[in-house]
Design a protein around this motif. Structure first.
Motif, PDB file in Angstrom:
ATOM      1  N   GLY A 437      -1.332   9.429   3.678  1.00 41.18           N
ATOM      2  CA  GLY A 437      -0.161   8.821   3.055  1.00 41.18           C
ATOM      3  C   GLY A 437      -0.498   7.420   2.589  1.00 41.18           C
ATOM      4  O   GLY A 437      -1.657   6.992   2.647  1.00 41.18           O
ATOM      5  N   PRO A 438       0.488   6.654   2.139  1.00 34.70           N
ATOM      6  CA  PRO A 438       0.231   5.292   1.659  1.00 34.70           C
ATOM      7  C   PRO A 438      -0.299   4.396   2.785  1.00 34.70           C
ATOM      8  O   PRO A 438       0.119   4.511   3.936  1.00 34.70           O
ATOM      9  CB  PRO A 438       1.611   4.817   1.172  1.00 34.70           C
ATOM     10  N   VAL A 439      -1.259   3.536   2.454  1.00 34.76           N
ATOM     11  CA  VAL A 439      -1.797   2.577   3.403  1.00 34.76           C
ATOM     12  C   VAL A 439      -1.689   1.183   2.804  1.00 34.76           C
ATOM     13  O   VAL A 439      -1.671   1.013   1.588  1.00 34.76           O
ATOM     14  CB  VAL A 439      -3.276   2.884   3.753  1.00 34.76           C
ATOM     15  N   SER A 440      -1.637   0.171   3.691  1.00 25.85           N
ATOM     16  CA  SER A 440      -1.537  -1.213   3.229  1.00 25.85           C
ATOM     17  C   SER A 440      -1.994  -2.138   4.336  1.00 25.85           C
ATOM     18  O   SER A 440      -2.070  -1.753   5.509  1.00 25.85           O
ATOM     19  CB  SER A 440      -0.093  -1.568   2.824  1.00 25.85           C
ATOM     20  N   SER A 441      -2.312  -3.382   3.961  1.00 27.12           N
ATOM     21  CA  SER A 441      -2.634  -4.426   4.932  1.00 27.12           C
ATOM     22  C   SER A 441      -1.999  -5.712   4.477  1.00 27.12           C
ATOM     23  O   SER A 441      -2.144  -6.106   3.316  1.00 27.12           O
ATOM     24  CB  SER A 441      -4.147  -4.603   5.067  1.00 27.12           C
TER      25      SER A 441
END
Length: 564
Positions: A437-441
């Motif tokens: 799924g979507p990933v972010s930092s």
């Protein structure tokens, strides 16, 4: 004093009521006499009154100075029925046969009879008449300016513009010294007392500042040293080749920060030597080379240097610690070489001399250390071979991870970031993210933190190990690096610009040092790792702690840690 009042009754009509009110008010005025009240405040200024009548005409003053533009000397009275000439009257001699050419300017002085014309003092200047100038209207140029005009020297004026110069001076000049080098425009100022006044300045009509861009004399002495001062930014730009030369002395550049940027190559050369003196000097390059002749790095505290001339070697590295520095005294520190507290050295030589030597051993071909000896010059085993077009590659650690784990990094609790945990086993690590799924930092999409654990399992005391980590993806990139320590995580947030294959960070190199730094370098007794990141817009580096001493763990101190 009696005070009488008339009462107003319910049956009184209008006239009766008015009469009684007026009577009662008169009684108040007549009997209510007391002490004067306090002075009121001053009222506003009234409107300006009308202009008064004109006064009488005053006595006639001294007449203004007259200008005489003619080809003969003015008479004492011009005409005889008018007032005589007075001091500072001006005569422009239009005669082409005059002693100083046409349009010479003279000033009347009733006490001076020594000149060519008695009573007329030569001002050493000529009056330029209108026929020598041309008005050019509607000039155009940059910025679509079409409404301005220009005044130019007429090509048909006297000897023409090619033989005409402009001289602005603070002194009386003669034809012999008016323009010594025949400059088109010459500006002379009297700087015998002070050099603080500008020679020439420029300004903007809509902006006001006391520090205008101006040219100044450097000193008030007998020299031509010049200085340009710009109150704000100064940019010197050339659309072709630009050069600066100081052939008669030293050229110096002084600033809080000096940056050199070039789209291709920057070259610094000198027929003698080049000296760079700085508290901190750093070189960062994918490819760096030092050419022969002379290269010296010096430090005021420890005589550490690199020299390439007058030492008998192509390249020699020398150093000596100060007497106050204790512990390991190393001339040349080689990562991975166990030297203990003995004085160590590294020698490379050729032409019938020792090829390689480390340490104090009598035999230069043996490493004087606890590790096995290093022998140079023997025949090793046959290397890897392949067919035509085959490539010899290095083994690497491959990691595939969905990056579904999240944690707080970078000292913030505003939102969890996706991360992939690794424990290095090879010095090259390739990570292939496979998120579901979507990933972010830190709020940035398609960025993934790398969380390094098990550091003590691969870092050896007194040695250093280097790992290169690559992100195998055209979509995802590395958002930061976190190291698991014995106290708090050490985090480094990677900034970058752009998206896709050409944006983001997909490679970093981290070096773990197995020994603590000398106290003269860092007194915290902590173990450090050196992190280098490579990304579009920010190729940065940082020093991170990976192990804290017992004094830190007992007190709970530490660096910028994250939490999982």
């Amino acid at each position: 004093m009696s005070f009488n009042t008339n009462y107003i009754l319910p049956g009184d009509d209008k006239n009766q009521i008015l009469g009684k009110v007026n009577y009662n008010f008169s009684q108040v005025l007549a009997n209510a006499v007391g002490l004067p009240g306090e002075m009121g405040i001053k009222g506003p200024t009234g409107i300006i009154g009308q202009v008064g009548k004109d006064g009488a005409t005053g006595a006639t003053g001294t007449r203004a100075n007259l200008w005489f533009i003619q080809d003969n000397q003015p008479y004492g009275n011009v005409p005889y029925t008018e007032t005589p000439l007075i001091n500072y009257d001006v005569w422009v001699d239009t005669s082409p046969l005059g002693p100083s050419g046409p349009n010479r300017i003279y000033r009347y002085d009733s006490n001076n009879t020594s000149g060519y014309y008695p009573f007329w003092v030569d001002t050493l200047s000529n009056f330029v008449i209108d026929s020598q100038f041309t008005l050019l209207q509607g000039i155009y140029g940059p910025g679509e300016v079409t409404e301005d005009d220009a005044i130019i020297l007429s090509p048909n004026s006297g000897t023409g513009p090619l033989n005409t110069t402009f001289v602005f001076t603070d002194r009386n000049v003669t034809p012999a010294d008016a323009n010594p080098n025949y400059a088109k425009v010459l500006i002379e100022t009297d700087a015998s007392v002070t050099a603080s006044l500008p020679i020439f300045g420029i300004d903007k009509t809509f902006y006001s500042s006391a520090d205008l861009p101006s040219f100044y004399w450097k000193t008030a002495g007998s020299d031509y040293g010049i200085k340009f001062s710009a109150g704000e930014d100064l940019i010197i730009q050339s659309q072709a080749t630009g050069s600066y030369g100081s052939t008669g002395g030293t050229a110096s550049v002084s600033a809080n920060n000096i940056n050199f940027n070039s789209a291709s190559t920057i070259g610094i050369s000198a027929t003698g030597g080049i000296s760079i003196n700085s508290q901190t000097l750093g070189f960062s390059s994918r490819n760096a080379s030092l050419s022969p002749s002379g290269f010296i790095l010096s430090n005021v505290s420890s005589t550490v240097g690199i020299t390439a001339a007058s030492t008998g070697y192509s390249l020699s590295i020398t150093g000596a610690l100060t007497p106050s520095q204790t512990g390991e005294r190393t001339v040349f520190n080689y990562s991975g070489f166990y030297g203990g507290t003995r004085r160590n050295s590294l020698t490379l030589s050729m032409s019938n001399n020792t090829l390689f030597a480390i340490g104090n051993s009598p035999s230069p071909s043996i490493i004087d250390a606890t590790s096995p000896a290093l022998i140079i010059g023997y025949t090793g085993s046959t290397g890897v071979s392949g067919g035509t077009g085959a490539n010899v590659v290095k083994s690497y650690q491959s990691i595939t991870n969905p990056a579904s784990s999240t944690a707080y990094f970078n000292g913030t609790a505003t939102g969890k970031s996706n991360y992939i945990q690794i424990t290095p086993s090879e010095d090259v690590i390739v990570i292939t993210p496979n998120p579901t799924g979507p990933v972010s930092s830190n709020g940035r999409s398609n960025r993934i933190w790398i969380y390094i654990t098990g550091v003590r399992s691969f870092v050896e005391p007194l040695n250093a190990c280097v790992f290169d980590v690559f992100m195998n993806s055209t979509t995802y990139s590395i958002g930061g690096v976190s190291i698991d320590t014995n106290l708090a995580n050490s985090d480094f947030y990677i900034t970058d610009t752009g998206t896709g294959l050409t944006g983001g960070c997909r490679h970093f190199r981290i070096t773990f040092y197995g020994s603590i730094f000398p106290s003269a370098v860092n007194s915290t007794r902590r173990n450090f790792a050196y992190l280098q990141t490579y990304s579009t817009g920010n190729n940065s580096a940082s020093q991170l702690v990976y192990e804290y001493p017992e004094s830190d763990t007992a007190s709970g101190g530490g660096g910028g840690g994250g939490s999982l």
